[in-house]
Design an enzyme around this catalytic site. Sequence first.
Site, PDB file in Angstrom:
ATOM      1  N   THR A  18       0.814  -1.219   0.000  1.00  0.00           N
ATOM      2  CA  THR A  18       0.000   0.000   0.000  1.00  0.00           C
ATOM      3  C   THR A  18       0.848   1.270   0.000  1.00  0.00           C
ATOM      4  O   THR A  18       0.310   2.348  -0.247  1.00  0.00           O
ATOM      5  CB  THR A  18      -0.889   0.043   1.261  1.00  0.00           C
ATOM      6  OG1 THR A  18      -0.088  -0.395   2.352  1.00  0.00           O
ATOM      7  CG2 THR A  18      -2.106  -0.842   1.128  1.00  0.00           C
ATOM      8  N   ALA A 116       0.428   2.553  12.024  1.00  0.00           N
ATOM      9  CA  ALA A 116      -0.107   3.901  12.237  1.00  0.00           C
ATOM     10  C   ALA A 116      -1.436   4.111  11.516  1.00  0.00           C
ATOM     11  O   ALA A 116      -2.161   5.060  11.783  1.00  0.00           O
ATOM     12  CB  ALA A 116       0.896   4.926  11.728  1.00  0.00           C
ATOM     13  N   SER A 117      -1.759   3.211  10.611  1.00  0.00           N
ATOM     14  CA  SER A 117      -2.921   3.428   9.747  1.00  0.00           C
ATOM     15  C   SER A 117      -4.245   3.307  10.493  1.00  0.00           C
ATOM     16  O   SER A 117      -4.425   2.444  11.341  1.00  0.00           O
ATOM     17  CB  SER A 117      -2.909   2.429   8.593  1.00  0.00           C
ATOM     18  OG  SER A 117      -4.078   2.581   7.824  1.00  0.00           O
ATOM     19  N   ASN A 119      -6.782   2.723   8.620  1.00  0.00           N
ATOM     20  CA  ASN A 119      -7.495   1.862   7.661  1.00  0.00           C
ATOM     21  C   ASN A 119      -7.076   0.392   7.794  1.00  0.00           C
ATOM     22  O   ASN A 119      -7.423  -0.424   6.943  1.00  0.00           O
ATOM     23  CB  ASN A 119      -7.196   2.318   6.228  1.00  0.00           C
ATOM     24  CG  ASN A 119      -7.686   3.736   5.960  1.00  0.00           C
ATOM     25  OD1 ASN A 119      -8.872   4.016   6.109  1.00  0.00           O
ATOM     26  ND2 ASN A 119      -6.793   4.636   5.576  1.00  0.00           N
TER      27      ASN A 119
HETATM   28  C1  BG6 Z   1       1.460   4.188   7.866  1.00  0.00           C
HETATM   29  C2  BG6 Z   1       1.990   4.596   6.501  1.00  0.00           C
HETATM   30  O1  BG6 Z   1       1.434   2.800   7.969  1.00  0.00           O
HETATM   31  O2  BG6 Z   1       0.144   4.693   8.043  1.00  0.00           O
HETATM   32  C3  BG6 Z   1       1.909   6.097   6.335  1.00  0.00           C
HETATM   33  O3  BG6 Z   1       3.335   4.173   6.377  1.00  0.00           O
HETATM   34  C4  BG6 Z   1       0.477   6.557   6.559  1.00  0.00           C
HETATM   35  O4  BG6 Z   1       2.349   6.431   5.045  1.00  0.00           O
HETATM   36  C5  BG6 Z   1       0.019   6.106   7.946  1.00  0.00           C
HETATM   37  O5  BG6 Z   1       0.387   7.965   6.466  1.00  0.00           O
HETATM   38  C6  BG6 Z   1      -1.423   6.510   8.250  1.00  0.00           C
HETATM   39  O6  BG6 Z   1      -2.278   5.758   7.435  1.00  0.00           O
HETATM   40  P1  BG6 Z   1      -3.813   6.064   7.183  1.00  0.00           P
HETATM   41  O7  BG6 Z   1      -4.274   4.846   6.418  1.00  0.00           O
HETATM   42  O8  BG6 Z   1      -4.462   6.153   8.527  1.00  0.00           O
HETATM   43  O9  BG6 Z   1      -3.894   7.331   6.421  1.00  0.00           O
END
Ligand code: BG6
Length: 217
Positions: A18, A116-117, A119
């Site tokens: 991703t 950190a995502s 999603n």
């Molecule tokens: C991290 C990615 O895993 O998640 C970053 O490496 C990203 O690039 C961060 O900004 C936040 O992700 P999301 O899906 O919550 O926007």
Amino acid sequence: MKEIKACIFDLDGVVVDTAKYHYLAWKRLAKDLGFEFHEKDNERLKGISRLDSLNILLEIGGVTLDNDEKERLAALKNQWYLEYIDRMTPEEILPSVKGFIEELKDSGVKIGLGSASKNANYILEKLGIIHLFETIADGTKVHNAKPHPEIFLLAAKELNVLPIHSVVFEDAEAGIEAAIRGGFRSVGVGNPSILGNANVVIPNFIGMTASKFYGMI
Ligand code: BG6
Ligand code: MG
């Protein structure tokens, strides 16, 4: 080999491909704001939170905005990012990582996600691999983004293991720093010139087996 009770995997760029979609969505936003965002600067955005990423992007473009506008742009970037994610297929699970995780599980190692995502759940469900993870520590559950160790400490706590008995897999410099600050051992997945602070760096999971891993960490 020191005792390994758990492995904690980052998501973007370690389990699924991703990272390229985050980059494309930020690039599109930069273009809308009137500047170019290049791949060489993208490394700084890996591993950190959505808002921290936006702040770096705006700094690169020399753009100053108020908080409401930042929230709006972060949501817009996420909307574009999710358009890519919606088209993702299980082929975009990174090569050999699924089999490696399954082998670790079979050998009795606990598996967690530390991303950190916000999603993460959606992506893991969509790709049919959510069942591999005993716990999911993600951006919806922590206050401090990587390089702060909170996300990995939470995953270890939920797995009921100590950091010293856990290994973090990361593709981002901020993620390796978070692992070190939390007292974890770490495997960098990617470029050794970026991930050199990890205990071990591998280019990817192709050819990786549990016994090979126990021998290298
Ligand atoms: C991290 C990615 O895993 O998640 C970053 O490496 C990203 O690039 C961060 O900004 C936040 O992700 P999301 O899906 O919550 O926007
Ligand atoms: Mg990552």
